[in-house]
Design a protein around this motif. Sequence first.
Motif, PDB file in Angstrom:
ATOM      1  N   GLU A   1      11.607   8.291  -5.574  1.00 55.73           N
ATOM      2  CA  GLU A   1      10.394   9.358  -5.976  1.00 55.73           C
ATOM      3  C   GLU A   1       9.126   8.848  -5.422  1.00 55.73           C
ATOM      4  O   GLU A   1       8.387   9.495  -4.812  1.00 55.73           O
ATOM      5  CB  GLU A   1      10.370   9.894  -7.038  1.00 55.73           C
ATOM      6  N   ILE A   2       8.779   7.576  -5.918  1.00 50.41           N
ATOM      7  CA  ILE A   2       7.573   7.074  -5.571  1.00 50.41           C
ATOM      8  C   ILE A   2       7.481   6.914  -3.983  1.00 50.41           C
ATOM      9  O   ILE A   2       6.437   7.318  -3.497  1.00 50.41           O
ATOM     10  CB  ILE A   2       7.545   5.638  -6.420  1.00 50.41           C
ATOM     11  N   ILE A   3       8.476   6.269  -3.582  1.00 54.25           N
ATOM     12  CA  ILE A   3       8.514   6.040  -2.085  1.00 54.25           C
ATOM     13  C   ILE A   3       8.445   7.499  -1.188  1.00 54.25           C
ATOM     14  O   ILE A   3       7.896   7.546  -0.320  1.00 54.25           O
ATOM     15  CB  ILE A   3       9.937   5.191  -1.398  1.00 54.25           C
ATOM     16  N   GLY A   4       9.016   8.429  -1.701  1.00 52.96           N
ATOM     17  CA  GLY A   4       9.128   9.727  -1.175  1.00 52.96           C
ATOM     18  C   GLY A   4       7.706  10.264  -1.080  1.00 52.96           C
ATOM     19  O   GLY A   4       7.306  10.955  -0.075  1.00 52.96           O
ATOM     20  N   ASP A   5       7.133   9.869  -2.261  1.00 52.94           N
ATOM     21  CA  ASP A   5       5.556  10.642  -2.410  1.00 52.94           C
ATOM     22  C   ASP A   5       4.784   9.901  -1.382  1.00 52.94           C
ATOM     23  O   ASP A   5       3.745  10.403  -0.819  1.00 52.94           O
ATOM     24  CB  ASP A   5       4.921  10.504  -4.003  1.00 52.94           C
ATOM     25  N   ILE A   6       4.922   8.619  -1.262  1.00 53.24           N
ATOM     26  CA  ILE A   6       4.048   7.857  -0.244  1.00 53.24           C
ATOM     27  C   ILE A   6       4.115   8.268   1.021  1.00 53.24           C
ATOM     28  O   ILE A   6       3.297   8.408   1.749  1.00 53.24           O
ATOM     29  CB  ILE A   6       4.559   6.347  -0.471  1.00 53.24           C
ATOM     30  N   LYS A   7       5.579   8.559   1.420  1.00 53.16           N
ATOM     31  CA  LYS A   7       5.777   9.090   2.741  1.00 53.16           C
ATOM     32  C   LYS A   7       5.135  10.406   3.048  1.00 53.16           C
ATOM     33  O   LYS A   7       4.467  10.622   3.976  1.00 53.16           O
ATOM     34  CB  LYS A   7       7.276   9.168   3.148  1.00 53.16           C
ATOM     35  N   ALA A   8       5.231  11.046   2.150  1.00 55.47           N
ATOM     36  CA  ALA A   8       4.761  12.677   2.330  1.00 55.47           C
ATOM     37  C   ALA A   8       3.364  12.740   2.154  1.00 55.47           C
ATOM     38  O   ALA A   8       2.768  13.182   2.993  1.00 55.47           O
ATOM     39  CB  ALA A   8       5.102  13.630   0.944  1.00 55.47           C
ATOM     40  N   TYR A   9       2.572  11.896   1.069  1.00 49.15           N
ATOM     41  CA  TYR A   9       1.221  12.005   1.115  1.00 49.15           C
ATOM     42  C   TYR A   9       0.654  11.447   2.324  1.00 49.15           C
ATOM     43  O   TYR A   9      -0.472  11.705   2.930  1.00 49.15           O
ATOM     44  CB  TYR A   9       0.794  11.319  -0.204  1.00 49.15           C
ATOM     45  N   GLY A  10       1.232  10.115   2.641  1.00 47.65           N
ATOM     46  CA  GLY A  10       0.863   9.478   3.837  1.00 47.65           C
ATOM     47  C   GLY A  10       0.699  10.239   5.143  1.00 47.65           C
ATOM     48  O   GLY A  10      -0.047  10.399   5.915  1.00 47.65           O
ATOM     49  N   PHE A  11       1.969  11.015   5.449  1.00 46.27           N
ATOM     50  CA  PHE A  11       2.128  12.018   6.480  1.00 46.27           C
ATOM     51  C   PHE A  11       1.010  12.858   6.414  1.00 46.27           C
ATOM     52  O   PHE A  11       0.161  13.287   7.510  1.00 46.27           O
ATOM     53  CB  PHE A  11       3.287  12.599   6.468  1.00 46.27           C
ATOM     54  N   LEU A  12       0.657  13.765   5.430  1.00 50.60           N
ATOM     55  CA  LEU A  12      -0.290  14.524   5.352  1.00 50.60           C
ATOM     56  C   LEU A  12      -1.729  14.147   5.524  1.00 50.60           C
ATOM     57  O   LEU A  12      -2.650  14.681   6.100  1.00 50.60           O
ATOM     58  CB  LEU A  12      -0.273  15.248   3.696  1.00 50.60           C
TER      59      LEU A  12
ATOM     60  N   GLU B   1      -6.640  -5.575   1.718  1.00 50.71           N
ATOM     61  CA  GLU B   1      -7.111  -6.135   2.897  1.00 50.71           C
ATOM     62  C   GLU B   1      -6.082  -6.495   3.744  1.00 50.71           C
ATOM     63  O   GLU B   1      -6.294  -6.993   4.898  1.00 50.71           O
ATOM     64  CB  GLU B   1      -7.983  -7.242   2.429  1.00 50.71           C
ATOM     65  N   LEU B   2      -4.807  -6.175   3.613  1.00 54.24           N
ATOM     66  CA  LEU B   2      -3.562  -6.671   4.204  1.00 54.24           C
ATOM     67  C   LEU B   2      -3.493  -6.030   5.516  1.00 54.24           C
ATOM     68  O   LEU B   2      -3.241  -6.664   6.525  1.00 54.24           O
ATOM     69  CB  LEU B   2      -2.257  -6.323   3.462  1.00 54.24           C
ATOM     70  N   HIS B   3      -3.982  -4.931   5.940  1.00 54.23           N
ATOM     71  CA  HIS B   3      -4.274  -4.361   7.133  1.00 54.23           C
ATOM     72  C   HIS B   3      -4.838  -5.058   8.115  1.00 54.23           C
ATOM     73  O   HIS B   3      -4.637  -4.913   9.327  1.00 54.23           O
ATOM     74  CB  HIS B   3      -4.643  -2.792   7.066  1.00 54.23           C
ATOM     75  N   LYS B   4      -5.931  -5.925   7.676  1.00 53.91           N
ATOM     76  CA  LYS B   4      -6.664  -6.446   8.760  1.00 53.91           C
ATOM     77  C   LYS B   4      -6.069  -7.649   9.095  1.00 53.91           C
ATOM     78  O   LYS B   4      -6.386  -8.030  10.199  1.00 53.91           O
ATOM     79  CB  LYS B   4      -8.020  -7.060   8.100  1.00 53.91           C
TER      80      LYS B   4
ATOM     81  N   GLU C   1      -2.616   2.171  14.173  1.00 56.84           N
ATOM     82  CA  GLU C   1      -1.642   1.728  13.304  1.00 56.84           C
ATOM     83  C   GLU C   1      -2.413   1.072  12.051  1.00 56.84           C
ATOM     84  O   GLU C   1      -1.563   1.288  10.619  1.00 56.84           O
ATOM     85  CB  GLU C   1      -0.638   0.702  13.936  1.00 56.84           C
ATOM     86  N   LYS C   2      -3.191   0.273  11.955  1.00 56.97           N
ATOM     87  CA  LYS C   2      -3.877  -0.499  11.046  1.00 56.97           C
ATOM     88  C   LYS C   2      -4.723   0.560  10.083  1.00 56.97           C
ATOM     89  O   LYS C   2      -4.336   0.628   8.478  1.00 56.97           O
ATOM     90  CB  LYS C   2      -5.042  -1.424  11.404  1.00 56.97           C
ATOM     91  N   GLU C   3      -5.085   1.601  10.534  1.00 58.37           N
ATOM     92  CA  GLU C   3      -5.608   2.591   9.643  1.00 58.37           C
ATOM     93  C   GLU C   3      -4.578   3.341   8.923  1.00 58.37           C
ATOM     94  O   GLU C   3      -4.822   3.697   7.943  1.00 58.37           O
ATOM     95  CB  GLU C   3      -6.302   3.806  10.811  1.00 58.37           C
ATOM     96  N   ALA C   4      -3.506   3.646   9.508  1.00 54.85           N
ATOM     97  CA  ALA C   4      -2.339   4.480   8.739  1.00 54.85           C
ATOM     98  C   ALA C   4      -1.887   3.485   7.997  1.00 54.85           C
ATOM     99  O   ALA C   4      -1.622   3.776   6.739  1.00 54.85           O
ATOM    100  CB  ALA C   4      -1.297   4.754   9.705  1.00 54.85           C
ATOM    101  N   PHE C   5      -1.557   1.997   8.390  1.00 55.47           N
ATOM    102  CA  PHE C   5      -1.081   1.192   7.166  1.00 55.47           C
ATOM    103  C   PHE C   5      -1.928   1.080   5.944  1.00 55.47           C
ATOM    104  O   PHE C   5      -1.548   1.037   4.884  1.00 55.47           O
ATOM    105  CB  PHE C   5      -0.752  -0.387   8.062  1.00 55.47           C
ATOM    106  N   HIS C   6      -3.443   0.939   6.294  1.00 54.11           N
ATOM    107  CA  HIS C   6      -4.070   0.960   4.970  1.00 54.11           C
ATOM    108  C   HIS C   6      -4.168   2.081   4.250  1.00 54.11           C
ATOM    109  O   HIS C   6      -4.336   1.948   3.022  1.00 54.11           O
ATOM    110  CB  HIS C   6      -5.682   0.800   5.839  1.00 54.11           C
ATOM    111  N   GLY C   7      -3.882   3.310   4.819  1.00 54.65           N
ATOM    112  CA  GLY C   7      -3.946   4.349   4.272  1.00 54.65           C
ATOM    113  C   GLY C   7      -2.604   4.573   2.964  1.00 54.65           C
ATOM    114  O   GLY C   7      -2.515   4.706   1.985  1.00 54.65           O
ATOM    115  N   ILE C   8      -1.604   4.011   3.756  1.00 58.91           N
ATOM    116  CA  ILE C   8      -0.282   4.099   3.241  1.00 58.91           C
ATOM    117  C   ILE C   8      -0.301   2.940   1.853  1.00 58.91           C
ATOM    118  O   ILE C   8       0.308   3.378   0.766  1.00 58.91           O
ATOM    119  CB  ILE C   8       0.888   3.603   4.083  1.00 58.91           C
ATOM    120  N   ILE C   9      -0.911   1.729   2.049  1.00 61.08           N
ATOM    121  CA  ILE C   9      -1.241   0.776   1.086  1.00 61.08           C
ATOM    122  C   ILE C   9      -1.876   1.517  -0.001  1.00 61.08           C
ATOM    123  O   ILE C   9      -1.631   1.359  -1.404  1.00 61.08           O
ATOM    124  CB  ILE C   9      -1.747  -0.461   1.324  1.00 61.08           C
ATOM    125  N   THR C  10      -2.984   2.292   0.071  1.00 56.80           N
ATOM    126  CA  THR C  10      -3.931   2.903  -0.778  1.00 56.80           C
ATOM    127  C   THR C  10      -3.114   4.104  -1.459  1.00 56.80           C
ATOM    128  O   THR C  10      -3.266   3.873  -2.651  1.00 56.80           O
ATOM    129  CB  THR C  10      -5.043   3.414  -0.075  1.00 56.80           C
TER     130      THR C  10
END
Length: 145
Positions: free
Chosen positions: A112-123, A68-71, A79-88
């Motif tokens: 590696e964890i952070i790299g994956d978050i960025k990569a999956y978040g981007f896609l 619920e942080l994005h709210k 940006e809120k939508e992207a942020f919520h996706g990144i947190i998920t």
Amino acid sequence: MDRLPTRGTLERRNIPVSDSACALCEVGRETVDHIMTGCGIAAVVWEHISRWCKVPPIFGFSVRDLLELHKTTKLGVVEKEAFHGIITIACWRLWKAKNEKVFDGKEVIVKEIIGDIKAYGFLWFKYRSKHKTLAWSIWCKFAFM
């Protein structure tokens, strides 16, 4: 909903576990909330995400707080939508790291964890939103243009 099979949950359901310590940090009792918010590995991940997304430091006491942080952030609608996706994605990646360590003996590497978050978040953001022209270099620089 406390349905993920953490060591703490298994123990509470009278399923024998050899150790109830968190598989990631080996310090706290392994619960979903600990893995996502109280674990030292999670703290480093959230610190990096907050700097990358240019939001105040991320602190939560539960997974619900995180989701619920994005709210409560001062971000625009997109940006809120992207942020919520990144947190998920970060929550999923922390869970995956825990399982890789437990079941495959894989070392936890925060980069590696952070790299994956960025990569999956981007896609996810590029192909599931209107931002089809978003470049990887821009996404990596800062999530919110």
